[in-house]
Design an enzyme around this catalytic site. Structure first.
Site, short mmCIF file in Angstrom:
data_model
loop_
_atom_site.label_atom_id
_atom_site.label_comp_id
_atom_site.label_asym_id
_atom_site.label_seq_id
_atom_site.Cartn_x
_atom_site.Cartn_y
_atom_site.Cartn_z
N LYS A 227 2.51 -3.36 -3.69
CA LYS A 227 1.46 -2.32 -3.69
C LYS A 227 2.12 -1.45 -2.74
O LYS A 227 1.77 -1.17 -1.55
CB LYS A 227 0.22 -2.60 -3.09
CG LYS A 227 -0.48 -3.60 -4.02
CD LYS A 227 -2.21 -3.74 -3.63
CE LYS A 227 -2.97 -4.58 -4.61
NZ LYS A 227 -2.38 -5.91 -4.74
N VAL A 228 3.39 -0.93 -3.14
CA VAL A 228 4.42 -0.10 -2.32
C VAL A 228 3.54 1.20 -1.81
O VAL A 228 2.89 1.75 -2.39
CB VAL A 228 5.59 0.26 -3.04
CG1 VAL A 228 6.66 0.93 -2.18
CG2 VAL A 228 6.23 -1.07 -3.56
N ASN B 216 12.50 7.51 -0.10
CA ASN B 216 13.73 6.89 0.06
C ASN B 216 13.52 5.35 0.11
O ASN B 216 14.05 4.54 -0.43
CB ASN B 216 14.44 7.46 1.41
CG ASN B 216 15.91 7.00 1.40
OD1 ASN B 216 16.62 6.86 0.66
ND2 ASN B 216 15.78 6.03 2.74
N THR B 217 12.16 4.97 1.05
CA THR B 217 12.09 3.53 1.26
C THR B 217 11.56 2.87 -0.06
O THR B 217 12.12 1.90 -0.48
CB THR B 217 11.11 3.50 2.49
OG1 THR B 217 11.38 4.16 3.71
CG2 THR B 217 10.84 2.01 2.62
N GLY C 212 -9.78 -8.86 -11.21
CA GLY C 212 -11.36 -9.02 -10.72
C GLY C 212 -11.76 -10.19 -11.80
O GLY C 212 -13.21 -10.55 -11.34
N VAL C 213 -11.15 -10.87 -12.62
CA VAL C 213 -11.75 -11.91 -13.63
C VAL C 213 -11.69 -12.98 -12.68
O VAL C 213 -10.57 -13.55 -12.38
CB VAL C 213 -11.06 -11.79 -14.89
CG1 VAL C 213 -11.38 -13.03 -15.86
CG2 VAL C 213 -11.27 -10.28 -15.84
N GLY C 214 -12.62 -13.93 -13.06
CA GLY C 214 -12.56 -15.20 -12.37
C GLY C 214 -13.32 -15.25 -11.09
O GLY C 214 -14.69 -15.11 -10.83
N ALA C 215 -12.53 -15.43 -9.95
CA ALA C 215 -13.00 -15.54 -8.68
C ALA C 215 -13.80 -14.41 -8.15
O ALA C 215 -14.75 -14.69 -7.36
CB ALA C 215 -11.79 -15.99 -7.73
N GLY D 66 -6.06 -15.07 -10.83
CA GLY D 66 -5.49 -15.75 -10.02
C GLY D 66 -6.05 -17.01 -9.76
O GLY D 66 -5.92 -18.12 -10.39
O1 O7M Z 1 -7.98 -13.59 -9.53
P1 O7M Z 1 -8.10 -13.40 -8.19
O2 O7M Z 1 -9.12 -12.81 -7.31
O3 O7M Z 1 -7.77 -14.76 -7.39
O4 O7M Z 1 -6.71 -12.61 -7.80
C1 O7M Z 1 -6.52 -11.48 -8.06
C2 O7M Z 1 -5.33 -10.71 -7.99
O5 O7M Z 1 -5.26 -9.43 -8.26
C3 O7M Z 1 -4.73 -10.78 -6.42
O6 O7M Z 1 -3.33 -10.92 -6.59
C4 O7M Z 1 -5.11 -9.63 -6.05
O7 O7M Z 1 -4.20 -9.21 -4.91
C5 O7M Z 1 -4.84 -8.65 -7.11
N1 O7M Z 1 -5.81 -7.28 -7.10
C6 O7M Z 1 -7.03 -7.53 -6.92
O8 O7M Z 1 -7.72 -8.39 -6.76
N2 O7M Z 1 -7.79 -6.23 -6.96
C7 O7M Z 1 -6.98 -5.17 -7.05
O9 O7M Z 1 -7.89 -4.19 -7.02
C8 O7M Z 1 -5.64 -5.17 -7.30
C9 O7M Z 1 -5.05 -6.12 -7.49
C10 O7M Z 1 -3.82 -6.20 -8.03
O10 O7M Z 1 -3.27 -7.00 -8.67
O11 O7M Z 1 -3.20 -4.81 -7.80
C11 O7M Z 1 -1.83 -4.57 -8.18
#
Ligand code: O7M
Length: 212
Positions: A60-61, A66-67, A170-173, A191
């Site tokens: 999530k840069v 430049n960086t 957002g799927v799952g947990a 995740g």
């Molecule tokens: O399924 P989870 O909730 O355990 O994990 C979700 C993953 O998606 C976790 O790596 C979060 O950092 C990422 N994520 C979000 O949950 N919400 C967002 O809006 C964006 C991300 C993401 O992957 O951004 C690139």
């Protein structure tokens, strides 16, 4: 039909390898981020990539151009095939990531709307729509949009069209189901519901089938 991306937010190489091996054959990509990289170092990328799966660096840069370009050099030298960036730093910062990824033969994805409740403070609504337009103009390969708010992801899809990908966390947990979102997106990001499962391979298999 949506792909399945594993958010491998585990700590330590041993756990990362255990989960990724258990899920072999079920995943389209592995998304790695700070929890894994800060606990193992970037060397884990080459280890995970041995199974020929694309590794997407979710850093999530959010920095100056430049960086951002320097970050791209390291991410792709480590063996990643994609990078995820924020958009709110502006079009020049975003462009540095898109160009940095493409110069290294990789893909760039832009976070437009986030999945958690706090996203409504800033990373949603008109801001998200503006960032989706910016991602399209910059030539990003895709955007990140929430499975927890399918109606918002549908709007973002209408902005970027079908030539860019949408990957959706957002799927799952976090409570969303693959069936809620699969018709709007190219991939679901899962995740904890996989890596915290007693049988990650079985959990991944089930999510993959439900995303079809
Ligand atoms: O399924 P989870 O909730 O355990 O994990 C979700 C993953 O998606 C976790 O790596 C979060 O950092 C990422 N994520 C979000 O949950 N919400 C967002 O809006 C964006 C991300 C993401 O992957 O951004 C690139």
């Amino acid at each position: 039909m949506a792909e399945l991306l594993l958010a491998l937010d585990v700590k330590g190489a041993e756990e990362a390898i255990r989960v990724s091996r258990a899920c072999e054959g079920e995943l389209d990509a592995i998304k790695i981020g700070y929890p894994l990289i800060l606990s193992t170092g970037m060397g884990i990328v080459k280890e995970l990539a041995k199974s020929n799966i694309p590794i997407i660096a979710d850093f999530k840069v959010a920095d100056i151009p430049n960086t951002n370009a320097l970050i791209c050099e390291e991410v792709f030298a480590a063996g990643c095939s994609g990078i995820i960036t924020h958009v709110f730093c502006g079009s020049d910062s975003l462009q540095a990531i898109v160009d940095g990824a493409h110069d290294h033969g990789g893909r760039a994805f832009a976070v437009c709307e986030m999945s958690h409740p706090g996203a409504l403070d800033f990373l949603s609504g008109a801001n998200a729509e503006r960032m989706a337009k910016m991602a399209k103009e910059a030539g990003a390969d895709g955007i990140i949009a929430p499975a927890t708010r399918p109606e918002r992801t549908e709007i973002l899809r209408s902005i970027i069209g079908n030539s860019m990908k949408i990957y959706s966390p957002g799927v799952g947990a976090q409570g969303a189901q693959p069936e809620d979102i699969k018709k709007y997106v190219d991939g679901i990001i899962v995740g904890r519901a996989i890596y915290e499962s007693a049988d990650p391979g079985k959990a991944a298999h089930e999510f993959r089938l439900r995303a079809l």
